[in-house]
Design an enzyme around this catalytic site. Structure first.
Site, PDB file in Angstrom:
ATOM      1  N   LYS A 115       0.914  -1.214  -0.009  1.00  0.00           N
ATOM      2  CA  LYS A 115       0.004  -0.083  -0.165  1.00  0.00           C
ATOM      3  C   LYS A 115       0.933   1.324  -0.047  1.00  0.00           C
ATOM      4  O   LYS A 115       0.493   2.328  -0.573  1.00  0.00           O
ATOM      5  CB  LYS A 115      -1.039   0.052   1.142  1.00  0.00           C
ATOM      6  CG  LYS A 115      -2.070  -0.895   1.031  1.00  0.00           C
ATOM      7  CD  LYS A 115      -3.357  -0.472   2.086  1.00  0.00           C
ATOM      8  CE  LYS A 115      -4.347  -1.664   1.704  1.00  0.00           C
ATOM      9  NZ  LYS A 115      -5.372  -1.453   2.595  1.00  0.00           N
ATOM     10  N   LYS A 197      -3.439 -10.966  -7.046  1.00  0.00           N
ATOM     11  CA  LYS A 197      -4.688 -11.337  -6.476  1.00  0.00           C
ATOM     12  C   LYS A 197      -6.053 -10.380  -6.881  1.00  0.00           C
ATOM     13  O   LYS A 197      -5.543  -9.510  -7.385  1.00  0.00           O
ATOM     14  CB  LYS A 197      -4.611 -11.282  -4.737  1.00  0.00           C
ATOM     15  CG  LYS A 197      -5.408 -10.192  -4.394  1.00  0.00           C
ATOM     16  CD  LYS A 197      -5.247 -10.048  -2.651  1.00  0.00           C
ATOM     17  CE  LYS A 197      -5.727  -8.680  -2.468  1.00  0.00           C
ATOM     18  NZ  LYS A 197      -5.753  -8.293  -0.789  1.00  0.00           N
ATOM     19  N   LYS A 200     -10.207  -5.143  -5.262  1.00  0.00           N
ATOM     20  CA  LYS A 200     -11.061  -4.125  -5.617  1.00  0.00           C
ATOM     21  C   LYS A 200     -10.488  -2.827  -6.212  1.00  0.00           C
ATOM     22  O   LYS A 200     -11.134  -2.378  -6.864  1.00  0.00           O
ATOM     23  CB  LYS A 200     -11.579  -3.536  -4.074  1.00  0.00           C
ATOM     24  CG  LYS A 200     -12.293  -4.316  -3.283  1.00  0.00           C
ATOM     25  CD  LYS A 200     -12.743  -3.985  -2.095  1.00  0.00           C
ATOM     26  CE  LYS A 200     -11.885  -4.594  -1.022  1.00  0.00           C
ATOM     27  NZ  LYS A 200     -12.433  -4.205   0.366  1.00  0.00           N
TER      28      LYS A 200
HETATM   29  P1  TYM Z   1     -10.538  -6.689   2.847  1.00  0.00           P
HETATM   30  O1  TYM Z   1     -11.420  -5.729   2.845  1.00  0.00           O
HETATM   31  O2  TYM Z   1      -9.340  -6.101   2.019  1.00  0.00           O
HETATM   32  O3  TYM Z   1     -11.061  -8.043   2.343  1.00  0.00           O
HETATM   33  C1  TYM Z   1     -12.263  -8.586   3.047  1.00  0.00           C
HETATM   34  C2  TYM Z   1     -11.921 -10.246   2.997  1.00  0.00           C
HETATM   35  O4  TYM Z   1     -12.018 -10.681   1.754  1.00  0.00           O
HETATM   36  C3  TYM Z   1     -10.658 -11.406   1.712  1.00  0.00           C
HETATM   37  N1  TYM Z   1     -10.268 -11.341   0.112  1.00  0.00           N
HETATM   38  C4  TYM Z   1      -9.952 -12.311  -0.536  1.00  0.00           C
HETATM   39  N2  TYM Z   1     -10.132 -13.776  -0.467  1.00  0.00           N
HETATM   40  C5  TYM Z   1      -9.920 -14.570  -1.423  1.00  0.00           C
HETATM   41  N3  TYM Z   1      -9.337 -14.053  -2.583  1.00  0.00           N
HETATM   42  C6  TYM Z   1      -9.252 -12.592  -2.836  1.00  0.00           C
HETATM   43  N4  TYM Z   1      -8.645 -12.032  -3.931  1.00  0.00           N
HETATM   44  C7  TYM Z   1      -9.346 -11.768  -1.837  1.00  0.00           C
HETATM   45  N5  TYM Z   1      -9.530 -10.387  -1.858  1.00  0.00           N
HETATM   46  C8  TYM Z   1      -9.772 -10.254  -0.221  1.00  0.00           C
HETATM   47  C9  TYM Z   1      -9.796 -10.936   2.582  1.00  0.00           C
HETATM   48  O5  TYM Z   1      -8.522 -11.735   2.994  1.00  0.00           O
HETATM   49  C10 TYM Z   1     -10.680 -10.408   3.748  1.00  0.00           C
HETATM   50  O6  TYM Z   1     -10.762 -11.561   4.627  1.00  0.00           O
HETATM   51  N6  TYM Z   1      -7.810  -5.838   6.929  1.00  0.00           N
HETATM   52  C11 TYM Z   1      -9.146  -6.346   6.397  1.00  0.00           C
HETATM   53  C12 TYM Z   1     -10.431  -6.025   7.016  1.00  0.00           C
HETATM   54  C13 TYM Z   1     -10.326  -6.339   8.552  1.00  0.00           C
HETATM   55  C14 TYM Z   1     -10.332  -7.442   9.347  1.00  0.00           C
HETATM   56  C15 TYM Z   1     -10.364  -7.047  10.588  1.00  0.00           C
HETATM   57  C16 TYM Z   1     -10.462  -8.830   8.998  1.00  0.00           C
HETATM   58  C17 TYM Z   1      -9.982  -5.300   9.356  1.00  0.00           C
HETATM   59  N7  TYM Z   1     -10.364  -5.824  10.747  1.00  0.00           N
HETATM   60  C18 TYM Z   1     -10.471  -8.078  11.604  1.00  0.00           C
HETATM   61  C19 TYM Z   1     -10.577  -9.559   9.873  1.00  0.00           C
HETATM   62  C20 TYM Z   1     -10.540  -9.532  11.268  1.00  0.00           C
HETATM   63  C21 TYM Z   1      -9.167  -6.082   4.917  1.00  0.00           C
HETATM   64  O7  TYM Z   1      -8.785  -5.004   4.444  1.00  0.00           O
HETATM   65  O8  TYM Z   1     -10.022  -6.926   4.321  1.00  0.00           O
END
Ligand code: TYM
Length: 334
Positions: A115, A197, A200
């Protein structure tokens, strides 16, 4: 434990359009696990502002994401679905945990490096301490399990380290959480570059399937997906594009890679890609329909927001008071 049930916490950011990766890697597992655990599912808006956001857009996206959690099948009467910013304990615990986290640990986080490279003009302290806020999210509810995609495993590891470090000093304050990663779909890759990967924030719209894509768009994107010249539907490292499509297919149909290889034995990529597209459409269509109905019901959503924020605050405050006492903050006079 809450009422004899183990606790589950997870969250998602309301930035950009959610992708099939978010659904298959996380949301789908959340729904599958929701009966077994006492669940907290947060729309993590505090995390979102580590990257510049347009305020009204962020607000709209956050509300849509909350509705999407429900549309995906999470019952808001049983699962605590809420905005992170409505529970001040997240930020308060994050501050305390910052004082138990080392710069060296945070420096090793690959997501920070990625990032920081992407937003070189805004490498703020929040971006750096992002994993500590994530640890606070999880530890605040004494979560036993955290369902995430593979890209979040490093953040889960640091959460465990912070919890163990704190417990070693003050006694058993925090439950040390375990990650939960699904069998299929834990890392969905870009349709245009299977080494990356699905994200978004990808600039190429053909690289990602968005949860709100209509059926024609979904099928078109799969038709254009990058594969190879091997011309066989085989689950192997040498064919990362096809392997990704098999992962998506399996995750949507609950079939295994072996079953999929057999099903498409001797068939061309054209036929396989179409089948993957149709499998995805059959998952997304009902989700989109429920979502459209839900967002119209403003009063219902507002009720959930209020009720669940109260519930989350109750449990968050319980942990926070315990932690504040442990570190030596003066007791509150009633
Ligand atoms: P975020 O918003 O980027 O993604 C949300 C969830 O989607 C999963 N994910 C994927 N899984 C499989 N293939 C992909 N290409 C893919 N892209 C995203 C992510 O692994 C995630 O589970 N930091 C976290 C949000 C967060 C969080 C937490 C998660 C904040 N606090 C506490 C768990 C526990 C995030 O940015 O996820």
């Amino acid at each position: 434990m809450i009422d004899g049930k183990k606790v589950l916490f997870s969250g998602m950011q309301a930035t950009g359009n959610l992708t099939l990766g978010n659904y298959l890697g996380a949301l789908k597992n959340w729904v599958n696990l929701s009966d077994e655990y006492e669940c907290f599912y947060s729309v993590v808006d505090l995390h979102s502002i580590t990257v510049r956001q347009d305020p009204s857009e962020l607000r709209q996206r956050a509300r849509k994401l909350l509705a999407l959690y429900i549309a995906a099948g999470l019952d808001p009467k049983k699962n605590c679905i809420y905005y992170q910013s409505h529970v001040s304990g997240h930020a308060e615990l994050a501050w305390i945990l910052n004082c138990f986290t080392y710069m060296g640990e945070l420096n090793r986080m690959t997501q920070f490096k990625d990032k920081a490279a992407k937003h070189a003009d805004n490498i703020n302290a929040g971006l750096f301490t992002y994993p500590v806020l994530m640890a606070a999210d999880i530890l605040l509810y004494q979560a036993d399990v955290v369902p995430v995609g593979k890209d979040q495993l490093q953040h889960l590891e640091i959460t465990r380290d912070i919890a163990q470090r704190f417990n070693a000093i003050y006694g058993e304050v925090f439950t040390v959480p375990e990650p939960f990663v699904g069998k299929a779909g834990a890392k969905i890759m870009s349709l245009q570059d299977p080494a990356k990967k699905m994200s978004k924030s990808d600039e190429n719209a053909n690289a990602s399937i968005y949860l709100m894509d209509d059926p024609d768009t979904v099928i078109r994107k799969f038709k254009r997906a990058v594969t190879d010249s091997e011309a066989q539907v085989k689950y192997c490292e040498e064919q990362p594009g096809i392997r990704n499509l098999i992962d998506i297919y399996c995750s949507c149909t609950d079939k295994t890679p072996e079953e999929t290889e057999k099903e498409f034995d001797g068939k061309g990529y054209g036929e396989f890609k179409l089948a993957v597209g149709e499998a995805v459409v059959s998952v997304l269509k009902p989700l989109q329909e429920r979502f459209e109905d839900l967002v119209k019901d403003k009063a219902y959503i507002d009720g959930i927001i209020k009720e669940n924020a109260d519930k989350a605050n109750y449990y968050a405050t319980k942990t926070l008071r315990k932690v504040q006492k442990k570190v030596g903050f003066p007791e509150r006079v009633r």
